[in-house]
Scaffold this active site. Structure first.
Site, mmCIF file in Angstrom:
data_model
loop_
_atom_site.group_PDB
_atom_site.id
_atom_site.type_symbol
_atom_site.label_atom_id
_atom_site.label_comp_id
_atom_site.label_asym_id
_atom_site.label_seq_id
_atom_site.Cartn_x
_atom_site.Cartn_y
_atom_site.Cartn_z
ATOM 1 C CE LYS A 222 -6.902 -2.623 1.908
ATOM 2 N NZ LYS A 222 -6.030 -2.656 3.090
ATOM 3 C CE LYS B 119 -3.522 -4.339 -3.808
ATOM 4 N NZ LYS B 119 -2.736 -3.547 -2.902
ATOM 5 C CE LYS C 83 0.698 -8.620 3.137
ATOM 6 N NZ LYS C 83 0.006 -7.348 3.393
HETATM 7 P P1 AMP Z 1 0.460 -4.470 1.632
HETATM 8 O O1 AMP Z 1 0.379 -5.917 1.314
HETATM 9 O O2 AMP Z 1 -0.785 -3.762 1.209
HETATM 10 O O3 AMP Z 1 0.891 -4.185 3.011
HETATM 11 O O4 AMP Z 1 1.612 -3.896 0.688
HETATM 12 C C1 AMP Z 1 2.984 -3.879 1.011
HETATM 13 C C2 AMP Z 1 3.788 -3.413 -0.182
HETATM 14 O O5 AMP Z 1 3.656 -4.328 -1.281
HETATM 15 C C3 AMP Z 1 3.358 -2.060 -0.740
HETATM 16 O O6 AMP Z 1 4.499 -1.325 -1.145
HETATM 17 C C4 AMP Z 1 2.516 -2.402 -1.924
HETATM 18 O O7 AMP Z 1 2.504 -1.386 -2.905
HETATM 19 C C5 AMP Z 1 3.213 -3.652 -2.449
HETATM 20 N N1 AMP Z 1 2.275 -4.529 -3.160
HETATM 21 C C6 AMP Z 1 1.187 -5.147 -2.629
HETATM 22 N N2 AMP Z 1 0.550 -5.896 -3.564
HETATM 23 C C7 AMP Z 1 1.257 -5.738 -4.718
HETATM 24 C C8 AMP Z 1 1.119 -6.260 -6.051
HETATM 25 N N3 AMP Z 1 0.128 -7.090 -6.365
HETATM 26 N N4 AMP Z 1 2.036 -5.885 -6.971
HETATM 27 C C9 AMP Z 1 3.054 -5.060 -6.652
HETATM 28 N N5 AMP Z 1 3.245 -4.538 -5.427
HETATM 29 C C10 AMP Z 1 2.366 -4.865 -4.457
#
Ligand code: AMP
Ligand code: TRP
Length: 333
Positions: free
Chosen positions: A111, A194, A197
């Site tokens: 990041k 990955k 968002k």
């Molecule tokens: P975040 O968007 O970083 O707040 O992630 C929220 C949850 O979604 C966390 O448990 C992440 O591990 C999961 N997550 C985010 N992006 C992915 C992805 N591309 N594939 C699988 N899990 C994801």
């Protein structure tokens, strides 16, 4: 009964990756465990967030989580900044965690990018706040996507060092719960990154509020290769984009990638993408409709979140009081 805690950042509209990797696994846990799910706005501001957007995205996230099946009667759903215990315990953990541990965190390196000097101090201590989120409730089970594994190891290191330094068994061990064929959903533009968002390209992801046409267009434009689909998973090893689309179809139709390949062996991506689009639309359009409905009543959303934060606070308050006592802070007279 385990206590379950997980968090999601309101840094954008949740993606198919968030849904398949995390949110979808949270829903059935509500009936079996004592669950807390948190919209982690303190984590979101570790990178710049436009204030008006952060506010809108926080409500949107709440609406999406409810639309996906989280039920405020069966779980505690709340916003991180509403419960001050998170920030307070994070400070104490800033003093427990070692710089050497934080220096190993791959998410910080990703990041912060090349210009590490310009990253916020918050981004650096992000994992300490995450440990505080979980341990303020003494949660033991944390359902997340695969990318969070290293952060959970650090949280356990913090818990153990705290227990060791203060001569206590106060904090429990945290078990990561990383599940499913879609623990790692990849970008539609680059199968080695990955789905996120915060990716600058909207074409790289499916957002949970994308309409049918948008989903169809994004899948049609998704990067693939020229080969037809093989019959076995091992043959997809050097084809990350193909493997990703197969994994997504398997996840939304509730089967294994092996079965998807058996059914579509020899097919080109034109036909396969149509099947995938149809499955995604069938799965996501009810969620989108419910999310739009919930967003029309912001006061009801805010009230549900306020109740969640009151319940969360009631659990965290005695935990934090005991931590302060163990650390040797003078009790407020
Ligand atoms: P975040 O968007 O970083 O707040 O992630 C929220 C949850 O979604 C966390 O448990 C992440 O591990 C999961 N997550 C985010 N992006 C992915 C992805 N591309 N594939 C699988 N899990 C994801
Ligand atoms: N760091 C997590 C992510 O970006 C979100 C998060 C914050 C979290 N606190 C948490 C996840 C506590 C699980 C438990 O995905």
């Amino acid at each position: 009964m385990h206590r379950v805690f997980s968090g999601i950042q309101p840094s954008g509209v949740p993606t198919l990756g968030n849904y398949l990797g995390a949110i979808r696994n949270w829903v059935p846990m509500q009936d079996r465990h004592d669950c807390l799910f948190c919209i982690v706005d303190l984590h979101a501001i570790t990178v710049w967030q436009e204030p008006a957007q952060l506010l809108a995205q926080t409500r949107e996230m709440a609406a999406t989580l409810l639309a996906c099946g989280l039920d405020p009667k069966r779980c505690v759903l709340f916003v991180q900044s509403h419960v001050t215990a998170h920030a307070e315990l994070a400070w104490i953990f800033n003093c427990v965690a070692r710089l050497g541990w934080l220096n190993r965190m791959t998410q910080f390196k990703d990041k912060a990018g090349k210009d590490r000097e310009a990253a916020s101090a918050g981004l650096y201590v992000y994992p300490n706040l995450m440990a505080a989120d979980i341990l303020a409730y003494k949660a033991t089970s944390v359902p997340v996507g695969d990318d969070q594994r290293q952060h959970l190891e650090l949280a356990n290191d913090i818990a153990q060092k705290f227990n060791h330094d203060y001569g206590t068994e106060f904090f429990p061990r945290i078990e990561p719960f990383i599940q499913g064929v879609a623990a790692r959903v990849m970008s539609l533009r680059d199968g080695t990154k990955k789905m996120s968002k915060s990716d600058p390209s909207d074409q790289s992801r499916i957002n949970l509020n994308d309409d049918t046409d948008t989903i169809a267009l994004k899948i049609r434009r998704a990067r693939t290769d020229a080969e037809p689909l093989p019959g076995h998973l091992a043959q997809l090893e050097s084809r990350p984009e193909a493997r990703n689309l197969v994994g997504i179809l398997a996840a939304v139709t509730g089967t294994l990638p092996e079965n998807v390949l058996r059914e579509h062996e020899g097919q080109g991506f034109g036909a396969f993408k149509e099947v995938l689009t149809e499955a995604l639309v069938a799965h996501l359009s009810p969620i989108r409709a419910e999310m739009l409905r919930l967003l029309q009543d912001a006061p009801a959303l805010d009230a549900a979140l306020r109740q969640g934060s009151e319940r969360a606070e009631a659990i965290a308050r005695p935990v934090l009081a005991e931590v302060k006592r163990l650390v040797g802070f003078l009790p407020r007279g």
